[in-house]
Design a protein around this motif. Structure first.
Motif, short mmCIF file in Angstrom:
data_model
loop_
_atom_site.label_atom_id
_atom_site.label_comp_id
_atom_site.label_asym_id
_atom_site.label_seq_id
_atom_site.Cartn_x
_atom_site.Cartn_y
_atom_site.Cartn_z
N ALA A 16 0.94 -1.26 0.07
CA ALA A 16 0.01 -0.05 0.11
C ALA A 16 0.78 1.39 -0.06
O ALA A 16 0.42 2.48 0.06
CB ALA A 16 -1.00 -0.04 1.05
N MET A 17 2.18 1.08 -0.06
CA MET A 17 3.05 2.22 -0.07
C MET A 17 3.25 2.56 -1.70
O MET A 17 3.95 1.64 -2.20
CB MET A 17 4.37 2.02 0.51
N LEU A 18 3.00 3.69 -2.16
CA LEU A 18 3.18 3.90 -3.43
C LEU A 18 3.84 5.48 -3.67
O LEU A 18 3.91 6.29 -2.76
CB LEU A 18 1.69 4.22 -4.26
N PRO A 19 4.68 5.50 -4.90
CA PRO A 19 5.30 6.92 -4.91
C PRO A 19 4.47 8.08 -4.90
O PRO A 19 3.12 7.86 -5.31
CB PRO A 19 6.02 6.66 -6.36
N ALA A 20 4.98 9.20 -4.19
CA ALA A 20 4.09 10.30 -4.26
C ALA A 20 3.71 10.89 -5.72
O ALA A 20 4.65 10.70 -6.58
CB ALA A 20 4.87 11.53 -3.51
N GLY A 21 2.45 11.08 -5.91
CA GLY A 21 2.04 11.63 -7.12
C GLY A 21 1.61 10.39 -8.03
O GLY A 21 1.10 10.57 -9.33
N ALA A 22 1.68 9.08 -7.78
CA ALA A 22 1.47 8.07 -8.71
C ALA A 22 -0.18 8.00 -8.67
O ALA A 22 -0.70 8.21 -7.83
CB ALA A 22 1.88 6.75 -7.93
N THR A 23 -0.46 7.23 -9.88
CA THR A 23 -2.07 6.89 -9.97
C THR A 23 -2.40 5.50 -9.72
O THR A 23 -1.52 4.69 -10.44
CB THR A 23 -2.61 7.44 -11.39
N LYS A 24 -3.06 5.07 -8.95
CA LYS A 24 -3.19 3.66 -8.45
C LYS A 24 -3.87 2.95 -9.80
O LYS A 24 -4.75 3.55 -10.43
CB LYS A 24 -3.98 3.60 -7.35
N LEU A 25 -3.34 1.67 -10.14
CA LEU A 25 -4.12 0.84 -11.04
C LEU A 25 -4.81 -0.37 -10.39
O LEU A 25 -3.97 -0.93 -9.43
CB LEU A 25 -3.16 0.34 -12.20
N ASP A 26 -6.04 -0.44 -10.34
CA ASP A 26 -6.63 -1.57 -9.58
C ASP A 26 -6.40 -2.74 -9.87
O ASP A 26 -5.98 -3.19 -11.07
CB ASP A 26 -8.28 -1.05 -9.73
N ASN A 27 -6.41 -3.65 -8.89
CA ASN A 27 -5.97 -5.25 -8.95
C ASN A 27 -7.27 -5.78 -8.30
O ASN A 27 -7.06 -6.06 -7.04
CB ASN A 27 -4.68 -5.32 -8.63
N PRO A 28 -8.38 -6.13 -8.91
CA PRO A 28 -9.40 -6.74 -7.83
C PRO A 28 -9.22 -8.45 -7.79
O PRO A 28 -9.99 -8.81 -7.02
CB PRO A 28 -10.62 -6.69 -8.91
N ILE A 29 -8.24 -8.92 -8.01
CA ILE A 29 -7.77 -10.45 -7.68
C ILE A 29 -6.56 -10.66 -7.00
O ILE A 29 -6.25 -11.63 -6.92
CB ILE A 29 -7.79 -11.12 -9.20
N GLY A 30 -5.90 -9.49 -6.78
CA GLY A 30 -4.76 -9.93 -6.03
C GLY A 30 -4.38 -8.84 -5.10
O GLY A 30 -5.01 -7.60 -4.82
N THR A 31 -3.28 -9.04 -4.28
CA THR A 31 -2.75 -7.83 -3.17
C THR A 31 -2.19 -6.64 -3.59
O THR A 31 -1.71 -5.64 -2.88
CB THR A 31 -2.32 -8.59 -2.07
N ALA A 32 -1.33 -6.74 -4.98
CA ALA A 32 -0.51 -5.74 -5.46
C ALA A 32 -1.47 -5.16 -6.36
O ALA A 32 -1.75 -5.23 -7.47
CB ALA A 32 0.70 -6.33 -6.06
N CYS A 33 -1.51 -3.68 -6.00
CA CYS A 33 -2.17 -2.74 -6.81
C CYS A 33 -1.08 -2.33 -7.82
O CYS A 33 0.11 -2.13 -7.34
CB CYS A 33 -2.78 -1.60 -6.13
#
Length: 389
Positions: free
Chosen positions: A118-135
């Motif tokens: 759940a730690m993402l680079p600042a300014g990044a846009t999340k890409l959903d992953n409905p079947i796994g733990t890694a967005c």
């Protein structure tokens, strides 16, 4: 649009895992008119990950990075992305809550290591992953839009289709790649090259080759050509390919035969092909039946065996020093030949000869002479017969 693909992971770099994700991605993008310009693989070392992202982001418009988003210590892609972009990592509380809820629904607490995902680079846009733990996430690095994806294939495939391709669809249409494909059989790649490479091709048209036994695929590739350019290219290409051309575009032999046969029944007789014809055709031709067992090792005997039947029959006989006999009988007339390609690899030899049998059937269904001349197969026996009376 200059697109590059970077696959991460020591297990991929060392060959313990075959990089099928990148191959799938390149084909998937090309089907959308987007051609990958470069593919690279890098291990799990943080400095190397940072270096390749900083280097390639100076040249690429789009970089798709696959792997290294897991919860373990060797998954360093997210950290590398942040450092390459010169930003810090921030907790995405919404994704963390989603992870915790997912584990809770399974009746167990979330391991603390998953918080890392759940730690993402600042300014990044999340890409959903409905079947796994890694967005996944999208992040601008240098001049490149970078998309970071998990390495688990089904998660990766879905993220590409649902999250990445729609974002790339807004790119300039003038930079989209068009590929026209032509499949040949019975001729070598070098023989085609001798005839094609010295021709003058229209501007923006690139000629490509791919050997995938038993076929040689020829491609016309362009990012800027119009219909006139392709028509001019085909005008000089197709007459050269014509004696060996078996299909174009998204062609597959099984589907081709399905369309030509319709509801007509087909009976296979297999000896040296050891069920290869059945395995190739069965999904497309449910009305087909097959027989296995000893068959004659010569064209005359094989054709005589088929003449006792009604309907459409295709046979691959027993191998001998002369080669492997093939026969086609439609209830009224038949054709048979013995062919040899001279390959030491018996499995490959059988694959090529079996395809020659399918080519006989294809040509018959096209109302063409079922037997034609090949450059790469030697014919030692030829037989034709008609039903008398």
């Amino acid at each position: 649009m200059h697109i590059e693909v970077i696959t991460t992971g020591d297990e991929v770099l060392t060959g313990f895992i075959v990089d099928s994700n990148a191959a799938w991605l390149c084909q998937r993008l090309l089907a959308q008119g987007l051609q990958v310009q470069r593919r690279q693989t890098v291990g799990d070392e943080l400095a190397q990950l940072i270096a390749i992202l900083q280097e390639r982001s100076q040249f690429a418009d789009v970089i798709i990075v696959n792997g290294g988003l897991g919860p373990t210590s060797d998954d360093k892609t997210t950290e590398a992305a942040a450092l390459a972009a010169g930003v810090g990592l921030e907790l995405d509380t919404a994704w963390l809550a989603q992870l915790e809820a997912r584990y809770a629904s399974r009746g167990r607490p979330m391991p603390s290591s998953n918080r890392k995902q759940a730690m993402l680079p600042a300014g990044a846009t999340k890409l959903d992953n409905p079947i796994g733990t890694a967005c996944g996430f999208a992040l601008q690095i240098g001049r490149a839009r970078c998309f970071f994806t998990p390495g688990v294939p089904n998660e990766f495939f879905r993220m590409v289709d649902e999250q990445i391709l729609p974002r790339l669809a807004t790119g300039e249409q003038s930079h989209r790649t068009e590929v026209r494909r032509y499949f040949t059989f019975g001729v070598s790649e070098s023989a085609l090259s001798d005839q094609l490479d010295n021709l003058s091709w229209p501007p923006h048209i690139v000629l490509g080759y791919r050997s995938a036994m038993p076929l040689i695929e020829i491609k016309l590739i362009s990012q800027q050509a119009d219909k006139t350019d392709f028509a001019q290219a085909e005008q000089q290409l197709l007459p050269i390919l014509a004696p060996y051309l078996v299909g174009q575009g998204d062609w597959q032999m099984a589907m081709d035969l399905q369309q030509r046969l319709g509801t007509r029944a087909l009976v296979l007789h297999e000896d040296a092909s050891q069920g290869l014809l059945l395995r190739q055709l069965a999904p497309a031709l449910p009305q087909m039946t097959a027989h296995f067992g000893p068959l004659p090792a010569n064209a005359v005997g094989l054709l005589e065996t088929l003449q006792q039947y009604d309907g459409l029959h295709l046979a691959v006989g027993r191998a001998s020093e002369a080669g492997i006999p093939l026969a086609l009988w439609d209830g009224q007339q038949g054709m048979a030949q013995t062919l040899n390609i001279g390959l030491q690899d018996q499995q490959l030899h059988t694959t090529v000869i079996s395809f020659a049998a399918l080519h006989m059937l294809q040509r018959h269904l096209q109302a063409l002479p079922a037997i034609c001349d090949y450059q790469t197969l030697k014919r030692s026996e030829l037989r034709q017969s008609k039903l008398l009376g």
